[in-house]
Enzyme design. Structure first.
Site, short mmCIF file in Angstrom:
data_model
loop_
_atom_site.label_atom_id
_atom_site.label_comp_id
_atom_site.label_asym_id
_atom_site.label_seq_id
_atom_site.Cartn_x
_atom_site.Cartn_y
_atom_site.Cartn_z
N MET A 170 36.73 31.15 43.21
CA MET A 170 35.49 31.41 42.49
C MET A 170 34.40 30.43 42.90
O MET A 170 33.48 30.17 42.15
CB MET A 170 35.74 31.32 40.98
CG MET A 170 36.81 32.27 40.47
SD MET A 170 36.35 33.98 40.66
CE MET A 170 35.18 34.15 39.32
N CYS A 171 34.51 29.87 44.06
CA CYS A 171 33.48 28.99 44.58
C CYS A 171 33.68 28.86 46.08
O CYS A 171 34.59 29.47 46.65
CB CYS A 171 33.49 27.62 43.89
SG CYS A 171 34.83 26.53 44.43
#
Length: 271
Positions: free
Chosen positions: A1-2
């Site tokens: 998620m990054c």
């Protein structure tokens, strides 16, 4: 998620590593090329870097997108470093904590980032969290899964584990408690870089002029970027990279590494 990146090598401006490359972390905040989960990393960003003669890194973090911060653009142009860790964030769950939830997290000489998500958060890790001293839980920098994963890693580091063992044992513990978690962890002490692949992408580049870059995805189209297999521990210095398979706590075999994957030296001739 990054998306995250670590570097160790000859000193150069932050911007040469994060902003100037055609597909650098700056651009990955809105146009990543290899991100499997999420599309825009606009929920905060951060960079930690080391100054000559000071083992404790400085950090610059913000809650908003990296492209909206003109102060960072100016900072990145002039600040030089021989080691850094940076990340742009796509939050697993929206919430409070602002820049406190943005990587890198830090303690002493260490900088840490987590690319992924803990499945079933927060309930899935309640039993694991209970193994930490209450004081450590109460002093968590943020109320998200990455901050708790960092607390688990840090507890092992402070107990005397080396970086590789601390990351490995944390990944296996969290994966056993919360199957289907994505646990790409990235850690540096300013001299070495340690990382895991567990459910998301990771690449490394041994630069011919010296230095090693470890990143969620390549920042340019240099053909010497190498993808790290899933379920792997990476340990790197400014000149060498080592890959070690990780065993899934469910018993699944880790992908086999070829003979040229297990050890790479940046000092070797490159074609």
């Amino acid at each position: 998620m990054c998306r995250h990146l670590a570097y160790a090598g000859p000193a150069e401006p932050l911007g040469d590593l994060l902003v100037a490359p055609p597909h650098g972390l700056y651009r990955q905040s809105w146009a990543p090329r290899h991100q499997r989960y999420g599309t825009v990393n606009a929920d905060g960003f951060g960079v930690g870097w080391y100054a000559d003669g000071d083992p404790v890194p400085a950090r610059y973090r913000r809650a908003g997108p990296i492209w909206a911060d003109q102060s960072f653009a100016d900072l990145a142009r002039v600040v030089r470093t021989g080691a850094l860790l940076a990340a742009v964030r796509d939050a697993t769950l929206a919430g409070a904590d602002a820049e406190a939830a943005a990587a890198p997290f830090a303690a002493g000489a260490w900088l840490f980032s987590h690319n992924g998500a803990v499945a079933g958060w927060p309930g899935s890790l309640a039993p694991v969290a209970a193994t930490l001293p209450p004081g450590e839980l109460l002093s968590l920098e943020a109320r998200n899964d990455s901050a708790l994963v960092w607390a688990l890693v840090l507890a092992r580091l402070r107990a005397g584990d080396d970086e590789g063992r601390a990351l490995t044992e944390t990944v296996l513990e969290v994966a056993a408690a919360a199957p289907a978690s994505r646990l790409n962890l990235l850690l540096t002490n300013g001299s070495t870089i340690t990382a895991t692949t567990w459910g998301d992408t990771l690449w490394y580049l041994s630069r011919p002029g010296g230095g090693t870059v470890v990143a969620s995805e390549p920042y340019d189209d240099d053909p010497h970027w190498r993808e790290v297999p899933d379920r792997t521990l990476l340990t790197a210095s400014r000149t060498d990279v080592r890959l070690t398979p990780l065993k899934d706590p469910g018993g699944a075999a880790a992908p086999a590494l070829g003979p040229t994957d297990a050890f790479v030296s940046a000092k070797e001739p490159r074609t």
